[in-house]
Design a protein around this motif. Structure first.
Motif, PDB file in Angstrom:
ATOM      1  N   VAL A  23       0.877  -1.283  -0.181  1.00  0.00           N
ATOM      2  CA  VAL A  23      -0.084  -0.108  -0.050  1.00  0.00           C
ATOM      3  C   VAL A  23       0.989   1.293  -0.207  1.00  0.00           C
ATOM      4  CG1 VAL A  23      -2.017  -1.139   0.942  1.00  0.00           C
ATOM      5  CG2 VAL A  23      -0.379  -0.019   2.803  1.00  0.00           C
ATOM      6  N   ILE A  24       2.102   1.237   0.491  1.00  0.00           N
ATOM      7  CA  ILE A  24       2.838   2.425   0.680  1.00  0.00           C
ATOM      8  C   ILE A  24       3.365   2.881  -1.005  1.00  0.00           C
ATOM      9  CG2 ILE A  24       5.016   3.388   1.453  1.00  0.00           C
ATOM     10  CD1 ILE A  24       4.523   1.764   4.103  1.00  0.00           C
ATOM     11  N   ASP A  25       3.824   1.715  -1.587  1.00  0.00           N
ATOM     12  CA  ASP A  25       4.416   1.678  -3.059  1.00  0.00           C
ATOM     13  C   ASP A  25       3.240   2.045  -4.026  1.00  0.00           C
ATOM     14  OD1 ASP A  25       6.919   1.518  -2.184  1.00  0.00           O
ATOM     15  OD2 ASP A  25       6.856  -0.761  -2.230  1.00  0.00           O
ATOM     16  N   TYR A  26       2.041   1.349  -3.784  1.00  0.00           N
ATOM     17  CA  TYR A  26       1.101   1.425  -4.755  1.00  0.00           C
ATOM     18  C   TYR A  26       0.938   3.079  -5.299  1.00  0.00           C
ATOM     19  CZ  TYR A  26      -3.228   0.221  -7.483  1.00  0.00           C
ATOM     20  OH  TYR A  26      -3.902   0.026  -8.522  1.00  0.00           O
ATOM     21  N   PRO A  27       0.502   3.975  -4.479  1.00  0.00           N
ATOM     22  CA  PRO A  27       0.366   5.262  -4.915  1.00  0.00           C
ATOM     23  C   PRO A  27       1.399   5.699  -5.617  1.00  0.00           C
ATOM     24  CG  PRO A  27      -0.143   5.050  -2.646  1.00  0.00           C
ATOM     25  CD  PRO A  27       0.314   3.973  -2.930  1.00  0.00           C
ATOM     26  N   LYS A  28       2.757   5.469  -5.508  1.00  0.00           N
ATOM     27  CA  LYS A  28       3.812   5.871  -6.184  1.00  0.00           C
ATOM     28  C   LYS A  28       3.999   5.474  -7.497  1.00  0.00           C
ATOM     29  CE  LYS A  28       6.424   5.942  -1.830  1.00  0.00           C
ATOM     30  NZ  LYS A  28       7.465   5.145  -0.984  1.00  0.00           N
ATOM     31  N   GLN A  29       3.333   4.147  -7.942  1.00  0.00           N
ATOM     32  CA  GLN A  29       3.382   3.541  -9.048  1.00  0.00           C
ATOM     33  C   GLN A  29       2.090   3.764  -9.946  1.00  0.00           C
ATOM     34  OE1 GLN A  29       4.136  -0.487  -8.155  1.00  0.00           O
ATOM     35  NE2 GLN A  29       6.028  -0.119  -7.168  1.00  0.00           N
ATOM     36  N   ASN A  30       0.955   4.340  -9.376  1.00  0.00           N
ATOM     37  CA  ASN A  30      -0.053   4.440 -10.426  1.00  0.00           C
ATOM     38  C   ASN A  30      -0.699   5.787 -10.027  1.00  0.00           C
ATOM     39  OD1 ASN A  30      -0.932   1.628 -10.980  1.00  0.00           O
ATOM     40  ND2 ASN A  30      -0.106   1.406  -8.799  1.00  0.00           N
ATOM     41  N   ASP A  31      -1.589   6.139 -11.097  1.00  0.00           N
ATOM     42  CA  ASP A  31      -2.203   7.515 -11.109  1.00  0.00           C
ATOM     43  C   ASP A  31      -3.486   7.625 -10.080  1.00  0.00           C
ATOM     44  OD1 ASP A  31      -3.827   9.958 -11.666  1.00  0.00           O
ATOM     45  OD2 ASP A  31      -4.166   9.235 -13.789  1.00  0.00           O
ATOM     46  N   MET A  32      -3.177   7.959  -9.014  1.00  0.00           N
ATOM     47  CA  MET A  32      -4.126   8.330  -7.930  1.00  0.00           C
ATOM     48  C   MET A  32      -5.470   8.808  -8.226  1.00  0.00           C
ATOM     49  SD  MET A  32      -3.230   5.498  -6.260  1.00  0.00           S
ATOM     50  CE  MET A  32      -4.507   5.685  -5.053  1.00  0.00           C
ATOM     51  N   SER A  33      -5.363   9.736  -9.217  1.00  0.00           N
ATOM     52  CA  SER A  33      -6.769  10.402  -9.525  1.00  0.00           C
ATOM     53  C   SER A  33      -7.845   9.492 -10.101  1.00  0.00           C
ATOM     54  CB  SER A  33      -6.176  11.680 -10.643  1.00  0.00           C
ATOM     55  OG  SER A  33      -6.096  10.999 -11.996  1.00  0.00           O
ATOM     56  N   ASP A  34      -7.396   8.526 -10.856  1.00  0.00           N
ATOM     57  CA  ASP A  34      -8.265   7.131 -11.381  1.00  0.00           C
ATOM     58  C   ASP A  34      -8.910   6.398 -10.273  1.00  0.00           C
ATOM     59  OD1 ASP A  34      -9.156   5.048 -12.512  1.00  0.00           O
ATOM     60  OD2 ASP A  34      -7.519   4.977 -13.866  1.00  0.00           O
ATOM     61  N   LYS A  35     -10.191   6.321 -10.353  1.00  0.00           N
ATOM     62  CA  LYS A  35     -10.968   5.852  -9.307  1.00  0.00           C
ATOM     63  C   LYS A  35     -10.782   4.267  -9.288  1.00  0.00           C
ATOM     64  CE  LYS A  35     -14.732   8.894  -8.839  1.00  0.00           C
ATOM     65  NZ  LYS A  35     -14.146   9.550  -7.509  1.00  0.00           N
ATOM     66  N   PHE A  36     -10.277   3.630 -10.358  1.00  0.00           N
ATOM     67  CA  PHE A  36      -9.820   2.114 -10.451  1.00  0.00           C
ATOM     68  C   PHE A  36      -8.640   2.134  -9.409  1.00  0.00           C
ATOM     69  CE2 PHE A  36      -6.954  -1.166 -11.626  1.00  0.00           C
ATOM     70  CZ  PHE A  36      -7.973  -2.258 -11.475  1.00  0.00           C
ATOM     71  N   HIS A  37      -7.810   3.054  -9.294  1.00  0.00           N
ATOM     72  CA  HIS A  37      -6.532   2.909  -8.632  1.00  0.00           C
ATOM     73  C   HIS A  37      -6.891   3.227  -7.092  1.00  0.00           C
ATOM     74  CE1 HIS A  37      -3.914   1.590 -11.569  1.00  0.00           C
ATOM     75  NE2 HIS A  37      -4.154   2.607 -12.459  1.00  0.00           N
ATOM     76  N   GLN A  38      -7.903   4.240  -6.691  1.00  0.00           N
ATOM     77  CA  GLN A  38      -8.299   4.468  -5.712  1.00  0.00           C
ATOM     78  C   GLN A  38      -8.769   3.293  -5.005  1.00  0.00           C
ATOM     79  OE1 GLN A  38     -10.854   7.977  -5.825  1.00  0.00           O
ATOM     80  NE2 GLN A  38      -9.231   9.329  -7.094  1.00  0.00           N
ATOM     81  N   SER A  39      -9.748   2.579  -5.823  1.00  0.00           N
ATOM     82  CA  SER A  39     -10.601   1.653  -5.127  1.00  0.00           C
ATOM     83  C   SER A  39      -9.574   0.405  -4.863  1.00  0.00           C
ATOM     84  CB  SER A  39     -11.487   0.999  -6.259  1.00  0.00           C
ATOM     85  OG  SER A  39     -11.842  -0.437  -6.056  1.00  0.00           O
ATOM     86  N   SER A  40      -8.427   0.222  -5.717  1.00  0.00           N
ATOM     87  CA  SER A  40      -7.441  -0.738  -5.386  1.00  0.00           C
ATOM     88  C   SER A  40      -6.659  -0.479  -4.145  1.00  0.00           C
ATOM     89  CB  SER A  40      -6.535  -0.917  -6.878  1.00  0.00           C
ATOM     90  OG  SER A  40      -5.500  -1.997  -6.603  1.00  0.00           O
TER      91      SER A  40
END
Length: 144
Positions: A23-40
């Motif tokens: 969970v700490i690395d996930y936001p660094k690797q993904n576009d967190m403005s995308d609801k899919f990535h927010q959900s993930s």
């Protein structure tokens, strides 16, 4: 037939043995403005917190309360994750819920094993990567 069963089993072992992005690395690797990535991210956090809840003992009563609190937090995170995924409207609401539930189970099981290993290595579940991830998730939810 037997060969196809073995191949299927080998695939399952490979998939379950893979390291998941924390969970700490996930936001660094993904576009967190995308609801899919927010959900993930939210379902991953639900899995971390849910694994701690699963790991804690039922007694004494003070520990039972902590366990219940963590369980409730993980269910709230899971609900938010399903809502975010449904907002994407790439799938039906029912399928979004099923997808999130399936991911949640995988993340809880994965993190539970990691917590067990960290306790063996350090003597505590509150040291190591998973403890840092739980704190990250608690902080993330408190900001919302």
């Amino acid at each position: 037939m037997f060969t196809s069963i073995l191949l299927c089993f080998a695939h399952l072992q490979t998939a379950s043995a893979a390291e998941m992005t924390g969970v700490i690395d996930y936001p660094k690797q993904n576009d967190m403005s995308d609801k899919f990535h927010q959900s993930s991210l939210m379902v991953r956090c639900a899995g971390v917190v849910g694994a701690f809840s699963k790991f804690l003992p039922q007694s004494p009563d003070s520990m039972k309360k902590v366990k219940e609190n963590l369980f409730n937090q993980s269910m709230n995170m899971l609900t938010v994750s399903a809502m975010l995924l449904a907002e994407q409207k790439q799938t039906s609401q029912e399928k979004a819920i099923q997808q999130v539930q399936r991911a949640f189970t995988a993340y809880v099981n994965y993190n539970y094993e990691k917590i067990e290993n960290e306790q063996i290595a350090t003597g505590s579940i509150m040291q190591g990567e998973k403890a840092r991830e739980m704190q990250f998730c608690v902080n993330l939810v408190s900001k919302q």
